[in-house]
Design a protein around this motif. Structure first.
Motif, PDB file in Angstrom:
ATOM      1  N   THR A   1       0.345 -14.257  -0.809  1.00 25.23           N
ATOM      2  CA  THR A   1      -0.050 -15.642   0.152  1.00 25.23           C
ATOM      3  C   THR A   1      -1.607 -15.695   0.082  1.00 25.23           C
ATOM      4  OG1 THR A   1       0.068 -14.548   2.119  1.00 25.23           O
ATOM      5  CG2 THR A   1       2.103 -15.669   1.506  1.00 25.23           C
ATOM      6  N   ASP A   2      -2.123 -16.772   0.348  1.00 22.76           N
ATOM      7  CA  ASP A   2      -3.552 -16.696   0.721  1.00 22.76           C
ATOM      8  C   ASP A   2      -4.033 -15.786   1.532  1.00 22.76           C
ATOM      9  OD1 ASP A   2      -3.579 -18.802  -1.076  1.00 22.76           O
ATOM     10  OD2 ASP A   2      -3.911 -20.573   0.513  1.00 22.76           O
ATOM     11  N   ALA A   3      -3.154 -15.380   2.828  1.00 22.36           N
ATOM     12  CA  ALA A   3      -3.699 -14.341   3.871  1.00 22.36           C
ATOM     13  C   ALA A   3      -3.511 -13.030   3.035  1.00 22.36           C
ATOM     14  CB  ALA A   3      -2.707 -14.582   5.042  1.00 22.36           C
ATOM     15  N   VAL A   4      -2.694 -12.844   2.516  1.00 22.27           N
ATOM     16  CA  VAL A   4      -2.492 -11.407   1.960  1.00 22.27           C
ATOM     17  C   VAL A   4      -3.492 -11.102   0.883  1.00 22.27           C
ATOM     18  CG1 VAL A   4      -1.159  -9.969   0.186  1.00 22.27           C
ATOM     19  CG2 VAL A   4      -0.074 -11.168   2.159  1.00 22.27           C
ATOM     20  N   VAL A   5      -3.967 -12.121   0.005  1.00 22.28           N
ATOM     21  CA  VAL A   5      -4.959 -12.053  -0.939  1.00 22.28           C
ATOM     22  C   VAL A   5      -6.324 -11.737  -0.363  1.00 22.28           C
ATOM     23  CG1 VAL A   5      -6.160 -13.343  -2.712  1.00 22.28           C
ATOM     24  CG2 VAL A   5      -3.828 -13.627  -2.569  1.00 22.28           C
ATOM     25  N   ALA A   6      -6.526 -12.442   0.952  1.00 19.07           N
ATOM     26  CA  ALA A   6      -7.596 -12.232   1.586  1.00 19.07           C
ATOM     27  C   ALA A   6      -7.859 -11.176   2.186  1.00 19.07           C
ATOM     28  CB  ALA A   6      -7.724 -13.096   2.770  1.00 19.07           C
ATOM     29  N   ALA A   7      -6.762 -10.328   2.587  1.00 16.33           N
ATOM     30  CA  ALA A   7      -6.664  -8.949   3.158  1.00 16.33           C
ATOM     31  C   ALA A   7      -6.704  -7.932   2.106  1.00 16.33           C
ATOM     32  CB  ALA A   7      -5.190  -8.792   3.994  1.00 16.33           C
ATOM     33  N   LYS A   8      -6.468  -8.057   1.017  1.00 14.41           N
ATOM     34  CA  LYS A   8      -6.495  -7.448  -0.095  1.00 14.41           C
ATOM     35  C   LYS A   8      -8.217  -7.282  -0.560  1.00 14.41           C
ATOM     36  CE  LYS A   8      -2.155  -7.326  -2.099  1.00 14.41           C
ATOM     37  NZ  LYS A   8      -1.015  -7.566  -3.307  1.00 14.41           N
ATOM     38  N   ALA A   9      -8.620  -8.413  -0.391  1.00 12.87           N
ATOM     39  CA  ALA A   9     -10.232  -8.627  -0.752  1.00 12.87           C
ATOM     40  C   ALA A   9     -10.835  -7.779   0.275  1.00 12.87           C
ATOM     41  CB  ALA A   9     -10.596  -9.949  -1.052  1.00 12.87           C
ATOM     42  N   VAL A  10     -10.575  -7.705   1.526  1.00 14.30           N
ATOM     43  CA  VAL A  10     -11.126  -7.095   2.574  1.00 14.30           C
ATOM     44  C   VAL A  10     -11.174  -5.579   2.290  1.00 14.30           C
ATOM     45  CG1 VAL A  10     -11.156  -6.506   5.084  1.00 14.30           C
ATOM     46  CG2 VAL A  10     -10.995  -9.028   4.225  1.00 14.30           C
ATOM     47  N   ALA A  11      -9.742  -5.316   2.098  1.00 17.54           N
ATOM     48  CA  ALA A  11      -9.571  -3.806   1.761  1.00 17.54           C
ATOM     49  C   ALA A  11     -10.425  -3.141   0.909  1.00 17.54           C
ATOM     50  CB  ALA A  11      -7.930  -3.557   1.591  1.00 17.54           C
ATOM     51  N   ALA A  12     -10.353  -3.919  -0.456  1.00 15.07           N
ATOM     52  CA  ALA A  12     -11.246  -3.538  -1.779  1.00 15.07           C
ATOM     53  C   ALA A  12     -12.592  -3.379  -1.316  1.00 15.07           C
ATOM     54  CB  ALA A  12     -11.100  -4.664  -2.640  1.00 15.07           C
ATOM     55  N   LEU A  13     -13.204  -4.344  -0.583  1.00  8.52           N
ATOM     56  CA  LEU A  13     -14.682  -4.084  -0.238  1.00  8.52           C
ATOM     57  C   LEU A  13     -14.785  -2.900   0.737  1.00  8.52           C
ATOM     58  CD1 LEU A  13     -15.394  -7.958   0.725  1.00  8.52           C
ATOM     59  CD2 LEU A  13     -16.516  -6.486  -1.092  1.00  8.52           C
TER      60      LEU A  13
ATOM     61  N   SER B   1      -3.541   3.259   4.182  1.00  7.56           N
ATOM     62  CA  SER B   1      -2.600   4.139   3.716  1.00  7.56           C
ATOM     63  C   SER B   1      -1.260   4.144   4.648  1.00  7.56           C
ATOM     64  CB  SER B   1      -3.233   5.656   4.169  1.00  7.56           C
ATOM     65  OG  SER B   1      -3.388   5.699   5.413  1.00  7.56           O
ATOM     66  N   GLY B   2      -0.160   5.009   4.417  1.00  7.87           N
ATOM     67  CA  GLY B   2       0.831   4.893   5.131  1.00  7.87           C
ATOM     68  C   GLY B   2       2.360   4.577   4.393  1.00  7.87           C
ATOM     69  N   ALA B   3       3.208   4.141   5.295  1.00  7.74           N
ATOM     70  CA  ALA B   3       4.357   4.093   4.508  1.00  7.74           C
ATOM     71  C   ALA B   3       4.737   2.718   3.941  1.00  7.74           C
ATOM     72  CB  ALA B   3       5.677   4.136   5.784  1.00  7.74           C
ATOM     73  N   TYR B   4       4.207   2.722   2.763  1.00  4.01           N
ATOM     74  CA  TYR B   4       4.087   1.307   1.965  1.00  4.01           C
ATOM     75  C   TYR B   4       4.359   1.740   0.628  1.00  4.01           C
ATOM     76  CZ  TYR B   4       1.544  -0.232   5.822  1.00  4.01           C
ATOM     77  OH  TYR B   4       1.269  -0.494   7.193  1.00  4.01           O
ATOM     78  N   THR B   5       5.709   2.095   0.486  1.00  2.00           N
ATOM     79  CA  THR B   5       6.396   2.684  -0.829  1.00  2.00           C
ATOM     80  C   THR B   5       5.924   1.754  -2.058  1.00  2.00           C
ATOM     81  OG1 THR B   5       8.109   3.600   0.154  1.00  2.00           O
ATOM     82  CG2 THR B   5       8.394   3.371  -2.125  1.00  2.00           C
ATOM     83  N   GLY B   6       5.307   2.437  -2.968  1.00  2.00           N
ATOM     84  CA  GLY B   6       4.970   1.633  -4.316  1.00  2.00           C
ATOM     85  C   GLY B   6       3.718   1.040  -4.401  1.00  2.00           C
ATOM     86  N   GLU B   7       3.042   1.042  -3.040  1.00  2.00           N
ATOM     87  CA  GLU B   7       1.676   0.546  -3.102  1.00  2.00           C
ATOM     88  C   GLU B   7       0.451   1.481  -3.409  1.00  2.00           C
ATOM     89  OE1 GLU B   7       1.099  -3.235  -1.888  1.00  2.00           O
ATOM     90  OE2 GLU B   7       2.481  -2.655  -3.042  1.00  2.00           O
ATOM     91  N   VAL B   8      -0.604   0.940  -3.869  1.00  2.00           N
ATOM     92  CA  VAL B   8      -1.751   1.776  -4.175  1.00  2.00           C
ATOM     93  C   VAL B   8      -2.983   1.256  -3.321  1.00  2.00           C
ATOM     94  CG1 VAL B   8      -3.463   2.384  -6.120  1.00  2.00           C
ATOM     95  CG2 VAL B   8      -0.907   2.242  -6.462  1.00  2.00           C
ATOM     96  N   SER B   9      -3.808   2.074  -2.669  1.00  2.00           N
ATOM     97  CA  SER B   9      -4.850   1.800  -1.468  1.00  2.00           C
ATOM     98  C   SER B   9      -6.060   1.661  -2.585  1.00  2.00           C
ATOM     99  CB  SER B   9      -4.892   2.721  -0.570  1.00  2.00           C
ATOM    100  OG  SER B   9      -5.744   3.859  -1.028  1.00  2.00           O
ATOM    101  N   ALA B  10      -7.125   0.874  -1.906  1.00  2.00           N
ATOM    102  CA  ALA B  10      -8.254   0.788  -2.389  1.00  2.00           C
ATOM    103  C   ALA B  10      -8.991   2.182  -2.722  1.00  2.00           C
ATOM    104  CB  ALA B  10      -9.283  -0.367  -1.608  1.00  2.00           C
ATOM    105  N   GLY B  11      -8.858   3.191  -1.839  1.00  2.00           N
ATOM    106  CA  GLY B  11      -9.487   4.293  -1.618  1.00  2.00           C
ATOM    107  C   GLY B  11      -9.028   5.255  -2.982  1.00  2.00           C
ATOM    108  N   MET B  12      -7.765   4.916  -3.022  1.00  2.00           N
ATOM    109  CA  MET B  12      -7.233   5.561  -4.275  1.00  2.00           C
ATOM    110  C   MET B  12      -7.973   5.156  -5.501  1.00  2.00           C
ATOM    111  SD  MET B  12      -3.288   5.547  -3.455  1.00  2.00           S
ATOM    112  CE  MET B  12      -2.654   6.396  -1.775  1.00  2.00           C
ATOM    113  N   LEU B  13      -8.108   3.733  -5.660  1.00  6.18           N
ATOM    114  CA  LEU B  13      -8.845   3.266  -6.782  1.00  6.18           C
ATOM    115  C   LEU B  13     -10.159   3.918  -7.040  1.00  6.18           C
ATOM    116  CD1 LEU B  13      -7.369  -0.478  -6.781  1.00  6.18           C
ATOM    117  CD2 LEU B  13      -6.599   1.619  -7.791  1.00  6.18           C
TER     118      LEU B  13
END
Ligand code: PGA
Length: 244
Positions: A105-117, A71-83
């Motif tokens: 990047t690979d690092a961002v993709v990995a962080a997104k996978a962690v957030a989803a889980l 969550s937080g100041a990330y304009t335009g983004e959607v969090s895993a909790g919202m999904l």
């Protein structure tokens, strides 16, 4: 979990009226069978529509991307909790169009996978080489690097992933990897997942899958289904792929 999984990726397509027709045709046409699952990854504004149209069906739904932040100041983004609040089961991370046009990047993709889980979603982690990388003989190195970034980040949760191999040169081009080409990469990915204690992860192939090539692809030993772009927008075509 292996078994057949066919996931539609609508990309940035749709409209309320067209979606309603497509969703109801899929609900009417889809007959669940043991070991066969389908899901639709729709644009964010249509998650509520998918939620209400599919809630009583055996068709799952999800999104095409997610923020790596909670969550937080990330304009335009959607969090895993919202999904998760909209009933999503899946979320695609690392699609080549995100990597190519939005700098994931690979690092961002990995962080997104962690957030989803962390929100209880199943990430569909995409890997795939460009034509230049394939021609340079770098296919295995590229997909291993992309997969390893995700595996390192998710650790013991690797078995909760879905992984999709999508050669960039086959996406939306009408040019598909041959079943043998796809299987060769899938075998490499399966070996890596097995080392990570995640041998049972569903491994999808994506890139110009159609009703007339799905069966040959899905018959390969390490191909558990598909991630379907263009052909997921037509109910009859998508259902035929899901039954392949
Ligand atoms: P395509 O797209 O089926 O239209 O090639 C696949 C994807 O990008 O997921």
């Amino acid at each position: 979990m292996r078994g057949t999984l066919v996931v539609g990726n609508w990309k940035m397509n749709g409209g309320l009226a067209a979606n309603a027709a497509l969703l109801s045709a899929l609900v009417d046409g889809w007959r669940a069978a043991p070991g066969r699952r389908i899901a639709l990854c729709v644009p964010y504004p249509y998650l509520a529509q998918a939620n209400s149209a599919l809630a009583t069906s055996t068709i799952a739904w999800g999104a095409q991307d997610v923020s790596e932040h909670a969550s937080g100041a990330y304009t335009g983004e959607v969090s895993a909790g919202m999904l998760a609040e909209f009933g999503c089961r899946y979320v695609i991370v690392g699609h080549s169009e995100r990597r190519q046009f939005y700098g994931d990047t690979d690092a961002v993709v990995a962080a997104k996978a962690v957030a989803a889980l962390a929100a209880g979603l199943t990430p569909i982690a995409c890997v795939g080489e460009t034509l230049a990388e394939r021609d340079a003989g770098a296919t295995v190195a590229v997909v291993r690097r992309q997969l390893d970034a995700v595996l390192a980040a998710v650790g013991a949760d690797a078995s909760l992933l879905v992984v999709a191999y999508e050669p960039v040169w086959a996406i939306g081009t009408g040019r598909t990897a041959s079943p043998d080409q796809a299987q060769a990469v899938h075998a490499t990915l399966r070996a890596r997942l097995t080392q990570a204690g995640a041998a049972d992860v569903a491994l999808l192939y994506g890139g110009s899958v159609k009703a007339d090539n799905a069966q040959a692809l899905f018959a390969m030993a390490d191909i558990d289904g598909g991630l379907i772009g263009g052909a997921s927008l037509k109910s009859a075509e998508f259902l035929a792929i899901a039954r392949a």
